[in-house]
Motif scaffolding. Structure first.
Motif, mmCIF file in Angstrom:
data_model
loop_
_atom_site.group_PDB
_atom_site.id
_atom_site.type_symbol
_atom_site.label_atom_id
_atom_site.label_comp_id
_atom_site.label_asym_id
_atom_site.label_seq_id
_atom_site.Cartn_x
_atom_site.Cartn_y
_atom_site.Cartn_z
ATOM 1 N N SER A 13 0.859 -1.290 0.104
ATOM 2 C CA SER A 13 -0.068 0.114 -0.029
ATOM 3 C C SER A 13 1.079 1.191 -0.064
ATOM 4 N N SER A 14 2.383 1.313 -0.264
ATOM 5 C CA SER A 14 3.004 2.293 0.243
ATOM 6 C C SER A 14 3.410 2.802 -1.164
ATOM 7 N N PRO A 15 3.375 3.976 -1.585
ATOM 8 C CA PRO A 15 3.536 4.622 -2.783
ATOM 9 C C PRO A 15 5.129 4.282 -2.973
ATOM 10 N N LEU A 16 5.791 4.185 -2.168
ATOM 11 C CA LEU A 16 7.206 4.155 -2.426
ATOM 12 C C LEU A 16 7.613 2.656 -3.001
ATOM 13 N N PHE A 17 6.705 1.509 -2.643
ATOM 14 C CA PHE A 17 7.093 0.196 -2.935
ATOM 15 C C PHE A 17 5.861 -0.152 -3.960
ATOM 16 N N ALA A 18 4.978 0.658 -4.486
ATOM 17 C CA ALA A 18 3.977 0.287 -5.382
ATOM 18 C C ALA A 18 4.516 -0.471 -6.708
ATOM 19 N N GLN A 19 3.983 -1.469 -6.934
ATOM 20 C CA GLN A 19 4.177 -2.410 -8.360
ATOM 21 C C GLN A 19 5.828 -2.909 -8.160
ATOM 22 N N LEU A 20 6.248 -2.945 -7.136
ATOM 23 C CA LEU A 20 7.498 -3.636 -7.164
ATOM 24 C C LEU A 20 7.241 -5.272 -7.125
ATOM 25 N N THR A 21 8.158 -6.045 -7.513
ATOM 26 C CA THR A 21 7.791 -7.506 -7.491
ATOM 27 C C THR A 21 8.059 -8.059 -6.147
ATOM 28 N N PRO A 22 7.334 -9.227 -5.774
ATOM 29 C CA PRO A 22 7.235 -9.709 -4.711
ATOM 30 C C PRO A 22 8.587 -10.156 -4.137
ATOM 31 N N ARG A 23 9.467 -10.642 -5.048
ATOM 32 C CA ARG A 23 10.709 -10.828 -4.884
ATOM 33 C C ARG A 23 11.701 -9.854 -4.372
ATOM 34 N N LEU A 24 11.463 -8.767 -5.189
ATOM 35 C CA LEU A 24 12.280 -7.539 -4.605
ATOM 36 C C LEU A 24 11.705 -6.877 -3.288
ATOM 37 N N LYS A 25 10.452 -7.167 -2.835
ATOM 38 C CA LYS A 25 9.907 -6.767 -1.369
ATOM 39 C C LYS A 25 10.581 -7.683 -0.574
ATOM 40 N N ARG A 26 10.689 -8.728 -0.855
ATOM 41 C CA ARG A 26 11.218 -9.971 0.264
ATOM 42 C C ARG A 26 12.769 -9.635 0.370
ATOM 43 N N VAL A 27 13.338 -9.168 -0.539
ATOM 44 C CA VAL A 27 14.863 -8.851 -0.601
ATOM 45 C C VAL A 27 14.985 -7.684 0.319
ATOM 46 N N LEU A 28 14.209 -6.726 -0.148
ATOM 47 C CA LEU A 28 14.094 -5.460 0.714
ATOM 48 C C LEU A 28 13.903 -5.496 2.414
ATOM 49 N N VAL A 73 4.150 18.893 8.211
ATOM 50 C CA VAL A 73 3.339 17.833 7.699
ATOM 51 C C VAL A 73 3.260 16.595 8.594
ATOM 52 N N ARG A 74 2.204 15.715 8.609
ATOM 53 C CA ARG A 74 2.493 14.614 9.473
ATOM 54 C C ARG A 74 2.136 13.368 8.518
ATOM 55 N N LEU A 75 3.162 12.613 8.810
ATOM 56 C CA LEU A 75 2.991 11.217 7.800
ATOM 57 C C LEU A 75 2.784 9.989 8.596
ATOM 58 N N GLY A 76 1.937 9.296 7.831
ATOM 59 C CA GLY A 76 1.405 8.260 8.549
ATOM 60 C C GLY A 76 1.872 6.833 7.780
ATOM 61 N N GLN A 77 1.304 5.866 8.064
ATOM 62 C CA GLN A 77 1.688 4.329 7.444
ATOM 63 C C GLN A 77 1.759 4.405 5.905
ATOM 64 N N GLY A 78 2.872 3.729 5.624
ATOM 65 C CA GLY A 78 3.342 3.726 4.296
ATOM 66 C C GLY A 78 4.058 4.862 3.628
ATOM 67 N N GLU A 79 4.115 5.865 4.430
ATOM 68 C CA GLU A 79 4.895 7.062 3.993
ATOM 69 C C GLU A 79 6.078 7.095 4.306
ATOM 70 N N CYS A 80 7.037 8.004 3.487
ATOM 71 C CA CYS A 80 8.542 7.815 3.546
ATOM 72 C C CYS A 80 9.041 9.196 3.997
ATOM 73 N N VAL A 81 10.355 9.138 4.567
ATOM 74 C CA VAL A 81 10.843 10.296 5.101
ATOM 75 C C VAL A 81 12.500 10.183 5.254
ATOM 76 N N GLY A 82 13.123 11.258 4.917
ATOM 77 C CA GLY A 82 14.524 11.195 4.965
ATOM 78 C C GLY A 82 15.148 10.996 3.436
ATOM 79 N N GLU A 83 14.416 10.903 2.559
ATOM 80 C CA GLU A 83 14.788 10.533 1.060
ATOM 81 C C GLU A 83 15.768 11.800 0.612
#
Length: 181
Positions: A13-28, A73-83
């Motif tokens: 559900s995170s915009p940063l990880f949208a459409q990444l392959t399951p394999r890549l997500k697991r590695v990550l 700004v308030r950041l919640g679940q799935g949002e990223c910071v520090g980039e």
């Protein structure tokens, strides 16, 4: 474990990880670290170097700019910071403070750059997030400068009033502020 399952779902559900392959997500996930913050604890400190990108897994963080009392700004679940500080190597430009007990997924700069190199999708997601933030900041800045311009106009009018003892627009008695209501 359940944390991993929950985190995997979050990554979907995170915009940063949208459409990444399951394999890549697991590695990550296997290479990321989880960081737990108590309310009020800071993930980023203004002026300090930062080498990580954080994604909110649970809880929320406030991004607080210097000299501004209200949270930027308030950041919640799935949002990223520090980039930003990670990408340009500059010190953090804001404090990032946990609002609630918060869990962050932490990716260090080596992991982030290798993700950028190996996944065009991840790189695109990151660019989209950055573009959205630049746009948001421009809007905030534009609104702030509108306020400032309004304030400058008002103080200029006050200055003119002081010089002449009357308002520059008050040419006849009928136009006195009282008559205008």
């Amino acid at each position: 474990g359940t944390m991993t399952d929950r985190t995997l779902t979050l990554l979907d559900s995170s915009p940063l990880f949208a459409q990444l392959t399951p394999r890549l997500k697991r590695v990550l996930l296997s290479s990321a670290t989880m960081r737990r913050l108590a309310p009020g604890e800071r993930a980023l400190v203004i002026g300090e170097l930062n080498t990580s990108l954080f994604v909110v897994v649970e809880g929320a963080v406030d991004v607080v700019l210097p000299g501004i009392d209200a949270p930027h700004v308030r950041l919640g679940q799935g949002e990223c910071v520090g980039e930003l500080s990670l990408l340009d190597g500059q010190p953090a430009s804001a404090d990032v403070v946990a609002v609630d007990p918060t869990t962050l997924l932490e990716l260090d700069h080596v992991q982030v750059w290798s993700l950028i190199d190996s996944s065009a999708t991840f790189a695109r997601n990151l660019l989209r997030i950055l573009a959205g933030r630049v746009r948001h900041d421009h809007t905030v800045l534009a609104e702030a400068s509108d306020e400032r311009r309004r304030f400058e106009r008002l103080s200029m009018i006050d200055g003119l009033t002081m010089l002449t003892g009357t308002s520059p627009w008050e040419s006849t008695r009928a136009c006195s502020p009282r008559a205008l209501g």
